[in-house]
Scaffold this active site. Structure first.
Site, PDB file in Angstrom:
ATOM      1  NE  ARG A   1      32.319  41.612  68.788  1.00  0.00           N
ATOM      2  CZ  ARG A   1      33.060  41.968  69.827  1.00  0.00           C
ATOM      3  NH1 ARG A   1      33.068  41.229  70.901  1.00  0.00           N
ATOM      4  NH2 ARG A   1      33.800  43.050  69.786  1.00  0.00           N
TER       5      ARG A   1
ATOM      6  N   PRO B   1      38.096  44.415  69.423  1.00  0.00           N
ATOM      7  CG  PRO B   1      40.036  45.675  69.111  1.00  0.00           C
ATOM      8  CD  PRO B   1      39.421  44.335  68.806  1.00  0.00           C
ATOM      9  CB  VAL B   2      34.198  48.621  70.266  1.00  0.00           C
ATOM     10  CG1 VAL B   2      33.455  47.396  69.787  1.00  0.00           C
ATOM     11  CG2 VAL B   2      34.196  48.696  71.783  1.00  0.00           C
ATOM     12  CG  ASP B   3      40.391  50.375  69.271  1.00  0.00           C
ATOM     13  OD1 ASP B   3      39.841  49.316  68.909  1.00  0.00           O
ATOM     14  OD2 ASP B   3      41.376  50.859  68.694  1.00  0.00           O
ATOM     15  CG  LEU B   4      39.305  51.715  65.231  1.00  0.00           C
ATOM     16  CD1 LEU B   4      39.348  50.765  64.048  1.00  0.00           C
ATOM     17  CD2 LEU B   4      40.221  52.919  64.989  1.00  0.00           C
TER      18      LEU B   4
ATOM     19  NE  ARG C   1      24.636  35.384  66.378  1.00  0.00           N
ATOM     20  CZ  ARG C   1      25.712  36.017  66.798  1.00  0.00           C
ATOM     21  NH1 ARG C   1      26.628  35.361  67.452  1.00  0.00           N
ATOM     22  NH2 ARG C   1      25.884  37.293  66.573  1.00  0.00           N
TER      23      ARG C   1
ATOM     24  CG  ASN D   1      26.896  41.152  58.712  1.00  0.00           C
ATOM     25  OD1 ASN D   1      26.241  40.840  59.712  1.00  0.00           O
ATOM     26  ND2 ASN D   1      28.013  40.532  58.377  1.00  0.00           N
TER      27      ASN D   1
ATOM     28  CG  ASP E   1      31.686  37.459  57.376  1.00  0.00           C
ATOM     29  OD1 ASP E   1      32.402  37.209  58.356  1.00  0.00           O
ATOM     30  OD2 ASP E   1      30.943  38.468  57.316  1.00  0.00           O
TER      31      ASP E   1
ATOM     32  CB  ILE F   1      39.613  39.991  58.939  1.00  0.00           C
ATOM     33  CG1 ILE F   1      39.695  40.293  57.445  1.00  0.00           C
ATOM     34  CG2 ILE F   1      38.701  40.985  59.664  1.00  0.00           C
ATOM     35  CD1 ILE F   1      40.062  41.698  57.064  1.00  0.00           C
TER      36      ILE F   1
HETATM   37  N1  EPU Z   1      38.944  46.387  64.969  1.00  0.00           N
HETATM   38  C1  EPU Z   1      39.703  47.127  65.837  1.00  0.00           C
HETATM   39  N2  EPU Z   1      39.105  48.141  66.537  1.00  0.00           N
HETATM   40  C2  EPU Z   1      37.794  48.456  66.364  1.00  0.00           C
HETATM   41  C3  EPU Z   1      37.026  47.717  65.455  1.00  0.00           C
HETATM   42  C4  EPU Z   1      37.633  46.680  64.763  1.00  0.00           C
HETATM   43  O1  EPU Z   1      40.886  46.859  66.010  1.00  0.00           O
HETATM   44  O2  EPU Z   1      37.328  49.389  67.028  1.00  0.00           O
HETATM   45  C5  EPU Z   1      39.565  45.268  64.223  1.00  0.00           C
HETATM   46  C6  EPU Z   1      38.922  43.915  64.547  1.00  0.00           C
HETATM   47  O3  EPU Z   1      39.448  43.342  65.707  1.00  0.00           O
HETATM   48  C7  EPU Z   1      39.222  43.122  63.297  1.00  0.00           C
HETATM   49  C8  EPU Z   1      39.199  44.186  62.190  1.00  0.00           C
HETATM   50  O4  EPU Z   1      39.298  45.429  62.843  1.00  0.00           O
HETATM   51  O5  EPU Z   1      40.512  42.574  63.367  1.00  0.00           O
HETATM   52  C9  EPU Z   1      37.963  44.193  61.348  1.00  0.00           C
HETATM   53  O6  EPU Z   1      36.807  44.106  62.140  1.00  0.00           O
HETATM   54  P1  EPU Z   1      35.470  44.882  61.798  1.00  0.00           P
HETATM   55  O7  EPU Z   1      35.282  45.981  62.769  1.00  0.00           O
HETATM   56  O8  EPU Z   1      35.447  45.224  60.343  1.00  0.00           O
HETATM   57  O9  EPU Z   1      34.392  43.768  62.086  1.00  0.00           O
HETATM   58  P2  EPU Z   1      32.937  44.037  62.601  1.00  0.00           P
HETATM   59  O10 EPU Z   1      32.473  45.331  62.058  1.00  0.00           O
HETATM   60  O11 EPU Z   1      32.873  43.782  64.059  1.00  0.00           O
HETATM   61  C10 EPU Z   1      31.666  43.019  60.563  1.00  0.00           C
HETATM   62  C11 EPU Z   1      30.667  41.919  60.337  1.00  0.00           C
HETATM   63  C12 EPU Z   1      31.367  40.571  60.539  1.00  0.00           C
HETATM   64  C13 EPU Z   1      32.512  40.478  59.530  1.00  0.00           C
HETATM   65  C14 EPU Z   1      33.467  41.663  59.712  1.00  0.00           C
HETATM   66  C15 EPU Z   1      34.585  41.714  58.687  1.00  0.00           C
HETATM   67  C16 EPU Z   1      28.596  42.953  61.015  1.00  0.00           C
HETATM   68  C17 EPU Z   1      27.475  43.030  61.979  1.00  0.00           C
HETATM   69  N3  EPU Z   1      29.566  42.080  61.291  1.00  0.00           N
HETATM   70  O12 EPU Z   1      32.134  42.873  61.902  1.00  0.00           O
HETATM   71  O13 EPU Z   1      30.407  39.577  60.266  1.00  0.00           O
HETATM   72  O14 EPU Z   1      33.219  39.279  59.714  1.00  0.00           O
HETATM   73  O15 EPU Z   1      32.735  42.901  59.614  1.00  0.00           O
HETATM   74  O16 EPU Z   1      34.069  41.777  57.405  1.00  0.00           O
HETATM   75  O17 EPU Z   1      28.595  43.649  60.010  1.00  0.00           O
HETATM   76  C18 EPU Z   1      29.417  37.428  60.400  1.00  0.00           C
HETATM   77  O18 EPU Z   1      28.451  37.858  59.762  1.00  0.00           O
HETATM   78  O19 EPU Z   1      29.593  36.191  60.617  1.00  0.00           O
HETATM   79  C19 EPU Z   1      30.423  38.359  60.918  1.00  0.00           C
HETATM   80  C20 EPU Z   1      31.265  38.025  61.892  1.00  0.00           C
END
Ligand code: EPU
Length: 421
Positions: free
Chosen positions: A93, A123-126, A400, A23, A308, A330
């Site tokens: 993703r 989601p990826v709205d942020l 992965r 990550n 994680d 989370i």
């Molecule tokens: N969220 C939103 N909107 C957004 C982005 C996120 O509502 O635009 C929400 C998500 O739905 C979730 C929360 O915010 O409820 C946190 O999600 P985050 O965005 O932090 O997760 P991520 O960046 O998609 C990364 C890791 C994940 C890890 C999470 C939490 C990477 C590539 N992935 O995901 O890793 O679980 O942070 O720490 O860095 C894994 O390695 O198995 C894995 C899933």
């Protein structure tokens, strides 16, 4: 499809080396797009997700050069298309991480919108709102995010993340590195991987400060210069092997890691009865043959307990003395492993976002199915203590995120083999 067969009962004992962090490697690879010239990234883990990112670069016309130690040299100046296609994004993703760098550096990007996911809606709205705050015009059309920078490039902005997001923070921080003027990102993720990315950006001449706190300040620069960077160790891989040793009552020394980035996990392992000693780049866990004690765990953004590592601790509690509550804050659907662990005799009750785990002295081997990366790690851990054989299907999820998992576990004395299917 390959499967893993694990015969439980061996007490783990030995030393292994921890790989570079998945990550951290993924955003760092994405950030190479910002550089005006070739960049070398070292200590990349040998994982399917890394190959997918490199394949994505290939699709965009960039040919990464990989040496035998899996250092990769990337020259983004050879880019030909600014599109991240759906067939790759749907398999990973984290491909969304190329969005910010592409708009910042090349003024345009088309990235497929990642769909749902096994662990939640995600989601990826942020990511989108952060870029819009910097002046990007974004349309979501035909399943693609189409983002265009204003004439003269993105502008620095003040942005508040209303949910703490790791890749969201990373995407906007990367875009801000080349924007005009100052950006201030509030309620940013404080994960060590965000800090590693900031260090990489600064190695290329960016001006990022405050990474590791909830306010990151980025003063945009005109261009970033070539650099060589080594990815930090994987704290989740580290934690997974420590839990694996703990459930078997064994001992493991993990090397080439960093004990300061998984304190919440080490505290829980100590609470479970493990003796944990650390050095600058190693951690040793010794259970002295004891059965762990159940612990309560609540996941939350760093520095709290990582989501994680949630699945692995459910496995620990499943064979521990006593009952432990595991609360997932989370992701809304990250308990799929529980239903597979039931097949092995685990006593786990799920109520909303809480799993109540009552430890049992023995689990029994069974055929089970991996559903996501960390869920599969928990199946492996449980199989190591279960009586008899466990056959784990769909282990592409494991590949992965865990480099050479069967070789590493074999080095610790586990009975594990991969069977092609
Ligand atoms: N969220 C939103 N909107 C957004 C982005 C996120 O509502 O635009 C929400 C998500 O739905 C979730 C929360 O915010 O409820 C946190 O999600 P985050 O965005 O932090 O997760 P991520 O960046 O998609 C990364 C890791 C994940 C890890 C999470 C939490 C990477 C590539 N992935 O995901 O890793 O679980 O942070 O720490 O860095 C894994 O390695 O198995 C894995 C899933």
């Amino acid at each position: 499809m390959d499967k893993l067969i694990i015969t439980g009962g061996a007490r783990l004992d030995g030393e292994i080396r921890i790989s570079g962090a998945k990550n951290s490697a993924l955003p760092i690879l994405a950030a190479t797009l910002l550089c005006n010239g070739p960049v070398t990234v070292a200590n990349l883990p040998h994982l399917h997700d890394i190959t997918t990112m490199i394949e994505l670069f290939g699709r965009m016309g960039i040919e990464p050069v990989i040496d035998e130690k899996l250092s990769v040299e990337i020259n983004p100046n050879t880019i030909k298309t600014l599109v991240a296609p759906y067939e790759l994004v749907k398999t990973m993703r984290a491909s969304i991480l190329v969005l910010g760098p592409m708009v910042a550096r090349f003024g345009y990007a088309e990235v497929a919108l990642p769909g749902g996911c096994a662990i939640g809606s995600r989601p990826v709205d942020l990511h989108i709102r952060g870029l819009e705050a910097m002046g990007a015009v974004i349309d979501v059309e035909g399943g693609y995010i189409k983002a265009k920078a204003p004439e003269g490039g993105l502008n620095g902005a003040n942005f508040f993340f209303d949910t703490v997001s790791v890749t969201g923070t990373e995407n906007i921080m990367m875009a801000a590195a080349l924007a005009n003027g100052r950006s201030v990102l509030q309620n940013s993720a404080r994960e060590p991987e965000v800090v590693d990315l900031a260090n990489f950006l600064n190695a290329m001449g960016a001006k990022v400060s405050g990474a590791g706190t909830d306010t990151i300040i980025i003063d945009g620069v005109k261009e970033l210069h070539p650099a060589t960077y080594r990815v930090m160790p994987d704290r989740i891989e580290t934690g997974t092997y420590l839990v694996a040793a703990a459930v078997t009552g064994g001992r493991v020394k993990v090397k080439d890691t960093d004990p300061t980035i998984l304190e919440a996990v080490l505290e829980k392992l100590k609470e479970a009865g493990a003796e944990v000693t650390t050095g600058e780049d190693w951690i040793e866990l010794n259970m002295h043959g004891k059965r762990p004690k159940a612990v309560n765990v609540r996941t939350a953004p760093y520095p709290a307990f990582p989501t994680d590592m949630q699945a692995q601790f459910i496995s620990l509690n499943a064979i521990a003395e006593g009952t432990g509550a595991v609360i997932e804050t989370i992701f809304e659907n990250r308990f799929m492993h529980v239903y597979e662990l039931h097949r092995m005799g685990a006593k786990i009750q799920v109520e909303g976002n809480t799993a109540i785990v009552t430890g049992t002295e023995t689990l029994k081997g069974a055929p089970v199915m991996a559903t996501d990366l960390r869920a599969s790690a928990s199946l492996v851990i449980s199989a190591l203590v279960a009586e008899g054989d466990t056959l784990i299907d769909r282990i592409y999820h494991i590949d992965r995120g865990y480099e050479c998992i069967e070789e590493k576990l074999q080095m610790l004395g586990a009975k594990i083999r991969r069977v092609p299917g």
